[in-house]
Write an enzyme that holds these catalytic residues in place. Structure first.
Site, mmCIF file in Angstrom:
data_model
loop_
_atom_site.group_PDB
_atom_site.id
_atom_site.type_symbol
_atom_site.label_atom_id
_atom_site.label_comp_id
_atom_site.label_asym_id
_atom_site.label_seq_id
_atom_site.Cartn_x
_atom_site.Cartn_y
_atom_site.Cartn_z
ATOM 1 C CG LEU A 84 -119.834 58.741 -10.425
ATOM 2 C CD1 LEU A 84 -118.890 57.338 -9.790
ATOM 3 C CD2 LEU A 84 -121.078 58.819 -10.197
ATOM 4 N N GLY A 85 -116.083 61.304 -10.652
ATOM 5 C CA GLY A 85 -115.487 62.059 -11.999
ATOM 6 C C GLY A 85 -115.251 60.961 -13.029
ATOM 7 C CB ILE A 106 -110.530 58.515 -11.458
ATOM 8 C CG1 ILE A 106 -109.570 59.275 -12.065
ATOM 9 C CG2 ILE A 106 -110.196 57.482 -10.770
ATOM 10 C CD1 ILE A 106 -108.690 60.048 -11.378
ATOM 11 N NE ARG A 161 -104.113 66.205 -5.347
ATOM 12 C CZ ARG A 161 -103.843 65.716 -6.450
ATOM 13 N NH1 ARG A 161 -103.806 64.296 -6.348
ATOM 14 N NH2 ARG A 161 -103.676 66.286 -7.651
ATOM 15 C CD GLU A 170 -98.059 63.338 -2.014
ATOM 16 O OE1 GLU A 170 -97.402 63.665 -3.225
ATOM 17 O OE2 GLU A 170 -99.090 62.443 -1.934
ATOM 18 C CG HIS A 177 -99.267 61.128 -5.641
ATOM 19 N ND1 HIS A 177 -99.686 62.050 -4.663
ATOM 20 C CD2 HIS A 177 -100.268 61.015 -6.418
ATOM 21 C CE1 HIS A 177 -100.734 62.853 -5.050
ATOM 22 N NE2 HIS A 177 -101.165 61.981 -6.261
ATOM 23 C CB ILE A 178 -96.785 56.095 -8.792
ATOM 24 C CG1 ILE A 178 -96.892 54.991 -7.787
ATOM 25 C CG2 ILE A 178 -95.286 56.827 -8.571
ATOM 26 C CD1 ILE A 178 -97.681 53.818 -8.270
#
Length: 316
Positions: free
Chosen positions: A153-154, A156, A233, A262, A281-282
């Site tokens: 819960l940062g 983002i 991640r 990746e 990963h965009i």
């Protein structure tokens, strides 16, 4: 010919103009798209940078040792798991990140993925192109009244929570490091979240403690038919366990924007799995976040380089 200006090495092929304007007193060297360890090692030997701005690739002790004047490694974004932080600390190299710089972009991409799963956007599009009209048989998942579970819960996760509340969802969040929880969500244990959530979204860093936190045991705790979204991640998920959960219906859909290795190249585990949505990963890459991440990374470089050089203690 060596530059007369101190060098900032960028592990990518570009940087926002706004970031470059902050680095006018430096020579900026680009490593190119997806630089290898050997390429970064060679560039560090050649240019001896005082700073590295990390866009792609990993920075390990070998690369650090190739740049004796290196003082700061600045992430073009928030995830610093690609930097060997222990090695950096041993060499008195500062590691910096730009938390929140891409929060809006990742939150928007998270909801793009959630909605694409819940509303079966991709299979319906595919069926339409094949000549089918599934109006009489299709039922999408309505999100109002369902439960959204956020792991992390940062900056983002908090944005994702607010949007979930706007959709009329109950929002649960598991974050043992959160000092407070916004009004949009309730604190939950991880087990309780998995058991209740119709949609599970990952927003935590990759550490030794969180690696493969979504494994077969945890997936077996999930509500039948849950949607799992990962814009954090790749190493957070045990791929084989998720594959099995998708096959047996424990997870109805998964949407993945990051991967343990990746870039993801064919052949790969997800290539023939129809109830998985993939993106390269965009999630954090948008027109605005590109500028915000670049300027934050550049400002972090300037901040550290303006500080007095810390000298290692010597024996008298």
């Amino acid at each position: 010919m060596a530059s007369s200006y101190p060098v900032v090495l960028v592990t990518g092929s570009d940087l926002a103009e706004e970031a470059l304007s902050l680095l006018k007193g430096f020579s900026v060297v680009y490593a190119g798209k997806q630089p290898s360890e050997d390429e970064l090692y060679r560039l560090c030997q050649q240019h001896n940078p005082v700073a590295i701005i990390v866009r792609y690739g990993k920075i390990n002790a070998r690369i650090m040792d190739a740049a004796p004047h290196l003082r700061v490694i600045s992430k073009h974004g928030s995830g610093i798991d690609v930097i060997d932080q222990k090695a950096a600390a041993e060499r008195q190299i500062s590691v910096q990140s730009a938390p929140g710089a891409n929060a809006a972009a990742v939150a928007e991409h998270t909801w793009t993925m959630i909605l694409a799963c819940a509303k079966a956007v991709i299979p319906l599009d595919r069926r339409m192109r094949q000549g089918y009209w599934d109006k009489s048989t299709h039922k999408s998942v309505e999100l109002e009244g369902r439960t959204l579970g956020l792991i992390g819960l940062g900056a983002i996760g908090s944005r994702v929570a607010r949007i979930g509340k706007a959709f009329g969802m109950k929002v649960l969040a598991y974050d043992p490091f959160a000092k407070s929880f916004p009004d949009e969500c309730e604190s939950s244990s991880l087990e309780g979240l998995l058991q209740q959530a119709d949609v599970i979204s990952l927003h935590c860093p990759l550490t030794e403690q969180t690696r493969h936190m979504i494994n077969s045991d945890r997936l077996n705790q999930c509500k039948k038919g849950a949607i799992l979204v990962n814009t954090a991640r790749g190493g957070l998920i045990d791929d084989e366990a998720l594959l099995a959960a998708l096959d047996n219906g424990t997870v109805s859909w998964a949407a993945l924007d990051s991967f343990a290795v990746e870039p993801l190249t064919a052949p790969h585990i997800w290539q023939s799995v129809e109830n998985v949505i993939l993106s390269p990963h965009i999630g954090g890459v948008s027109d605005n976040s590109y500028v915000k991440m670049g300027t934050a990374a550049a400002n972090n470089v300037l901040k550290v380089l303006a500080e007095p050089v810390k000298r290692a203690a010597t024996l008298s």
